[in-house]
Scaffold this active site. Structure first.
Site, mmCIF file in Angstrom:
data_model
loop_
_atom_site.group_PDB
_atom_site.id
_atom_site.type_symbol
_atom_site.label_atom_id
_atom_site.label_comp_id
_atom_site.label_asym_id
_atom_site.label_seq_id
_atom_site.Cartn_x
_atom_site.Cartn_y
_atom_site.Cartn_z
ATOM 1 N N GLY A 139 -95.385 0.917 -81.736
ATOM 2 C CA GLY A 139 -96.327 1.805 -81.978
ATOM 3 C C GLY A 139 -96.963 1.590 -83.252
ATOM 4 N N SER A 140 -97.359 2.618 -83.859
ATOM 5 C CA SER A 140 -98.316 2.580 -85.293
ATOM 6 C C SER A 140 -97.435 2.073 -86.398
ATOM 7 C CB SER A 140 -98.819 3.761 -85.511
ATOM 8 O OG SER A 140 -97.795 5.005 -85.832
ATOM 9 N N ALA A 176 -93.694 7.865 -74.670
ATOM 10 C CA ALA A 176 -94.727 8.808 -75.275
ATOM 11 C C ALA A 176 -94.872 9.958 -74.555
ATOM 12 C CB ALA A 176 -95.961 8.043 -75.684
ATOM 13 N N ARG A 191 -91.001 -4.894 -71.208
ATOM 14 C CA ARG A 191 -90.891 -6.009 -72.355
ATOM 15 C C ARG A 191 -89.969 -5.704 -73.084
ATOM 16 N NH1 ARG A 191 -96.624 -6.722 -75.706
ATOM 17 N NH2 ARG A 191 -95.613 -5.744 -77.333
ATOM 18 N N GLU A 214 -92.978 -3.596 -83.068
ATOM 19 C CA GLU A 214 -94.201 -4.167 -82.501
ATOM 20 C C GLU A 214 -95.552 -3.159 -83.036
ATOM 21 O OE1 GLU A 214 -94.830 -6.966 -81.298
ATOM 22 O OE2 GLU A 214 -92.789 -7.606 -80.487
ATOM 23 N N LEU A 215 -95.830 -3.352 -84.183
ATOM 24 C CA LEU A 215 -96.622 -2.173 -84.900
ATOM 25 C C LEU A 215 -98.308 -2.718 -84.632
ATOM 26 C CD1 LEU A 215 -94.257 -2.011 -87.917
ATOM 27 C CD2 LEU A 215 -94.527 -0.871 -85.787
ATOM 28 N N TRP A 247 -98.083 5.190 -75.643
ATOM 29 C CA TRP A 247 -98.824 5.508 -74.292
ATOM 30 C C TRP A 247 -99.849 4.641 -73.866
ATOM 31 C CZ3 TRP A 247 -103.934 5.301 -75.858
ATOM 32 C CH2 TRP A 247 -104.183 5.486 -76.950
ATOM 33 N N ASN A 248 -100.280 3.474 -74.717
ATOM 34 C CA ASN A 248 -101.360 2.707 -74.238
ATOM 35 C C ASN A 248 -101.229 1.683 -73.353
ATOM 36 O OD1 ASN A 248 -99.920 1.217 -76.157
ATOM 37 N ND2 ASN A 248 -101.677 0.264 -77.080
ATOM 38 N N GLU A 294 -91.288 -10.208 -78.481
ATOM 39 C CA GLU A 294 -90.939 -9.918 -77.064
ATOM 40 C C GLU A 294 -91.602 -10.881 -76.049
ATOM 41 O OE1 GLU A 294 -92.571 -5.849 -77.096
ATOM 42 O OE2 GLU A 294 -90.458 -5.058 -77.409
ATOM 43 N N ARG A 327 -110.882 -3.970 -73.175
ATOM 44 C CA ARG A 327 -109.837 -3.878 -72.386
ATOM 45 C C ARG A 327 -109.160 -2.470 -72.983
ATOM 46 N NH1 ARG A 327 -104.429 -6.709 -71.925
ATOM 47 N NH2 ARG A 327 -104.678 -6.945 -73.932
ATOM 48 N N CYS A 355 -103.248 -2.640 -79.274
ATOM 49 C CA CYS A 355 -102.965 -3.349 -80.575
ATOM 50 C C CYS A 355 -103.542 -4.542 -80.592
ATOM 51 C CB CYS A 355 -101.356 -3.646 -80.588
ATOM 52 S SG CYS A 355 -100.568 -4.453 -79.496
ATOM 53 N N GLU A 364 -107.180 0.558 -87.940
ATOM 54 C CA GLU A 364 -107.183 0.052 -86.426
ATOM 55 C C GLU A 364 -108.052 0.999 -85.776
ATOM 56 O OE1 GLU A 364 -103.257 0.488 -85.073
ATOM 57 O OE2 GLU A 364 -103.766 -0.873 -83.795
HETATM 58 P P1 NAP Z 1 -97.077 6.117 -82.503
HETATM 59 O O1 NAP Z 1 -97.958 7.533 -82.646
HETATM 60 O O2 NAP Z 1 -96.543 5.327 -83.713
HETATM 61 O O3 NAP Z 1 -96.243 6.588 -81.278
HETATM 62 C C1 NAP Z 1 -95.531 5.505 -80.763
HETATM 63 C C2 NAP Z 1 -94.183 6.000 -80.337
HETATM 64 O O4 NAP Z 1 -93.570 6.800 -81.400
HETATM 65 C C3 NAP Z 1 -94.282 7.138 -79.190
HETATM 66 O O5 NAP Z 1 -93.334 7.323 -78.372
HETATM 67 C C4 NAP Z 1 -94.207 8.318 -80.308
HETATM 68 O O6 NAP Z 1 -93.871 9.617 -79.572
HETATM 69 C C5 NAP Z 1 -92.958 7.930 -80.824
HETATM 70 N N1 NAP Z 1 -93.038 8.676 -82.612
HETATM 71 C C6 NAP Z 1 -94.036 9.119 -83.000
HETATM 72 N N2 NAP Z 1 -93.644 9.623 -84.276
HETATM 73 C C7 NAP Z 1 -92.126 9.483 -84.342
HETATM 74 C C8 NAP Z 1 -91.142 9.566 -85.330
HETATM 75 N N3 NAP Z 1 -91.415 10.127 -86.427
HETATM 76 N N4 NAP Z 1 -89.819 9.145 -84.863
HETATM 77 C C9 NAP Z 1 -89.643 8.737 -83.668
HETATM 78 N N5 NAP Z 1 -90.656 8.406 -82.751
HETATM 79 C C10 NAP Z 1 -91.746 8.714 -83.173
HETATM 80 O O7 NAP Z 1 -98.141 5.176 -81.859
HETATM 81 P P2 NAP Z 1 -99.274 5.625 -80.521
HETATM 82 O O8 NAP Z 1 -100.443 6.305 -81.136
HETATM 83 O O9 NAP Z 1 -98.590 6.070 -79.423
HETATM 84 O O10 NAP Z 1 -99.523 4.107 -79.976
HETATM 85 C C11 NAP Z 1 -100.572 3.398 -80.771
HETATM 86 C C12 NAP Z 1 -100.208 2.315 -81.854
HETATM 87 O O11 NAP Z 1 -99.032 1.377 -81.117
HETATM 88 C C13 NAP Z 1 -101.215 1.495 -82.464
HETATM 89 O O12 NAP Z 1 -101.048 1.393 -83.771
HETATM 90 C C14 NAP Z 1 -101.030 0.048 -81.799
HETATM 91 O O13 NAP Z 1 -101.555 -0.879 -82.417
HETATM 92 C C15 NAP Z 1 -99.623 0.160 -81.552
HETATM 93 N N6 NAP Z 1 -99.234 -0.896 -80.338
HETATM 94 C C16 NAP Z 1 -98.405 -2.120 -80.925
HETATM 95 C C17 NAP Z 1 -98.254 -2.914 -79.995
HETATM 96 C C18 NAP Z 1 -97.513 -4.305 -80.101
HETATM 97 O O14 NAP Z 1 -96.902 -4.958 -79.501
HETATM 98 N N7 NAP Z 1 -97.629 -4.723 -81.568
HETATM 99 C C19 NAP Z 1 -98.544 -2.626 -78.491
HETATM 100 C C20 NAP Z 1 -98.930 -1.509 -78.226
HETATM 101 C C21 NAP Z 1 -99.427 -0.673 -79.303
HETATM 102 P P3 NAP Z 1 -94.850 10.795 -79.055
HETATM 103 O O15 NAP Z 1 -96.211 9.991 -78.449
HETATM 104 O O16 NAP Z 1 -94.256 11.504 -77.996
HETATM 105 O O17 NAP Z 1 -95.322 11.373 -80.471
#
Ligand code: NAP
Length: 487
Positions: free
Chosen positions: A237-238, A185, A168, A259-260, A159-160, A467, A287, A293, A390
């Protein structure tokens, strides 16, 4: 909400986008999207079931052959047209992101520009996919190395950065000739639905991009990942969720890009230009309200300049304007939800209990929505949770070092390895840091590194794959080697 916001929201599609059509979720269920600045419901959108997810994959699979056979120039021109439409609708896209995610409007405009660039960059890359041709070393045959679309791809985005994280992935996949299913998300589905509409307007054939919005991320994703027709999973995501998805992908030996999470060190040496370091620190930390991330997580500052840096940054942070992202001059909007506020508060409390000094901020803001004060901590002790986890919020934590070796050891003391920031005027030291810091990206005297032309990605538990850049399209290409004997 203003009349303009109401009109925009009412015009955003709120159904699933499958096979080029807008359709209801099975059973007609929907879920609410909220404005995190007010807690108000802004729109109901379709809540996809696992069957809907499979329908979306069916449609991507059906479109794969003809999309792969579409001339690269034609694919390129659709991407270029999509970029143009993004420019035309930039204000709407930015406002939509601010409403559903909370970031200040000025930053949402920045994300539209950044996210749009992936469409333009990969429209240019689509016509530049090359292989190799040459004699084998024995001189008995010709070796051809060619590139082919990997096939139907599934994208899960956070979502961020609701727009840029989608473009991307989608732009390089389309450029390479892959069809896709996107699951945004739950908190921010509207931006992806709006974007899907722009792609259709740009002339993208039915089924090439499908969007499923849902409250059941894992229930939708598991059957798709297990389906042998799927050829690629790209997740942002995470790290915790990434680990689970990698395990699921093992069953079909599915190609993955991950991309974690990050835990970026921001190292300031005593020869740094402190004016630049303060500006860079503000950008790298605040920002997106600290929810990136790439956000600087640990400020590792030479002991000789640490107090001066702390005083200067505290004065700037204390003066930040907090409010709904649409208000003029606001730089700190809401966090995504109350859990995020609770997490920031918990990390600050833990650091304070271990001796850190709260120089400014440190409390939840008493108003509707999920707001936390921008905060500066000094004297953060080794062992504090804020140095390991984080933060994902507007909290700037400062520790100190004495020698270069100590700075490197502290910076690398994390399982993450996404990005690092280094401030020094010493060119030789800068080069040593490029070698010594274990991250996929580095900002040397700069606080923001993202660029569509650069390979974005991490090492260690920050992920696999890149990416953007020349590298980005190769995540969606499979290499084939062919041998042709001379006789
Ligand atoms: P998240 O909880 O891991 O969720 C990311 C995505 O995965 C969402 O679409 C979420 O859906 C989905 N998801 C959650 N659990 C899942 C599962 N068991 N199976 C399949 N999909 C699942 O992360 P977030 O809180 O949205 O985002 C923040 C994280 O993203 C941070 O750790 C950040 O560092 C990381 N991030 C990394 C980058 C990069 O390029 N490295 C860029 C941006 C963000 P729902 O939201 O609908 O539950």
């Amino acid at each position: 909400m203003t009349d303009r916001e109401n009109a925009l929201l009412a015009a955003v599609p709120n159904q699933l986008f499958i096979g080029g059509a807008w359709v209801d979720a099975t059973g007609g269920t929907t879920f609410a999207v909220h404005d995190p600045a007010t807690g108000q419901v802004v729109r109901e959108v379709a809540d996809a079931t696992p069957d809907d997810g499979i329908r979306a994959l069916d449609s991507a699979v059906a479109a794969q052959e003809s999309w792969a056979a579409t001339a690269p120039r034609a694919r390129s021109e659709i991407l270029r047209r999509a970029w143009e439409l993004v420019q035309e609708r930039a204000e709407d896209l930015a406002l939509l992101m601010t409403v559903e995610m909370g970031k200040p409007l000025v930053e949402a405009r920045g994300e539209v520009a950044y996210g749009g660039e992936f469409l333009r960059w990969f429209s240019e890359e689509a016509v530049r996919v090359h292989g190799r041709y040459g004699s084998n070393p024995e001189g008995t045959g010709q070796m051809i190395v060619s590139q082919h679309p990997v096939g139907p791809s599934y994208f899960i985005t956070p979502w961020n950065f609701p727009f840029a994280m989608a473009t991307r992935k989608i732009a390089p996949a389309l450029a390479a000739g892959c069809t896709t299913v996107l699951k945004p998300a739950e908190a921010t589905p509207l931006t992806s639905l709006f974007f899907a509409q722009l792609l259709a307007e740009a002339g993208l054939p039915a089924g090439v991009v499908n969007v499923v919005t849902t409250t059941s991320a894992s229930r939708i994703s598991a059957p798709l990942i297990a389906d042998p027709r799927l050829r690629k999973l790209s997740f942002t995501g995470s790290t915790g969720v990434g680990r689970k998805l990698i395990a699921q992908a093992a069953d079909t030996v599915l190609r993955v890009s991950m991309e974690l999470g990050g835990n970026a060190p921001f190292v300031i040496f005593d020869d740094a230009d402190l004016d630049k370091a303060v500006e860079g620190a503000l950008a790298a930390k605040f920002r997106n309200i600290g929810q990136a991330c790439t956000a600087a997580n640990r400020f590792i500052v030479h002991e000789r300049i640490a107090e001066e840096f702390a005083e200067r940054i505290t004065a700037r942070v204390a003066a930040m304007r907090i409010g709904r992202g649409t208000e003029e001059g606001v730089t700190i909007g809401p966090l995504i939800d109350d859990d995020a506020v609770a997490k920031a508060a918990e990390l600050v409390a833990d650091a304070a209990a271990r001796g850190a000094v709260v120089r400014t901020g440190g409390t939840r803001i008493d108003r509707p929505g999920s707001f936390y004060e921008p905060t500066v901590l000094t004297g953060v002790a080794t062992g504090s949770a804020i140095l390991r986890e984080e933060i994902f919020g507007p909290v700037l934590a400062i520790t100190t070092f004495t020698t270069e070796d100590e700075a490197v050891r502290l910076a690398n003391d994390t399982e993450y390895g996404l990005v690092s920031y280094v401030y020094t005027r010493d060119l030789a030291r800068g080069h040593r840091m490029i070698d010594r810091l274990e991250t996929g990206m580095m900002g040397l005297n700069v606080g923001v590194v993202s660029n569509a032309a650069a390979p974005f990605g991490g090492v260690k538990q920050s992920g696999v794959g890149r990416e953007g850049g020349f590298e980005g399209i190769h995540e969606y290409l499979a290499t084939k080697y062919t041998l042709i004997p001379n006789d």
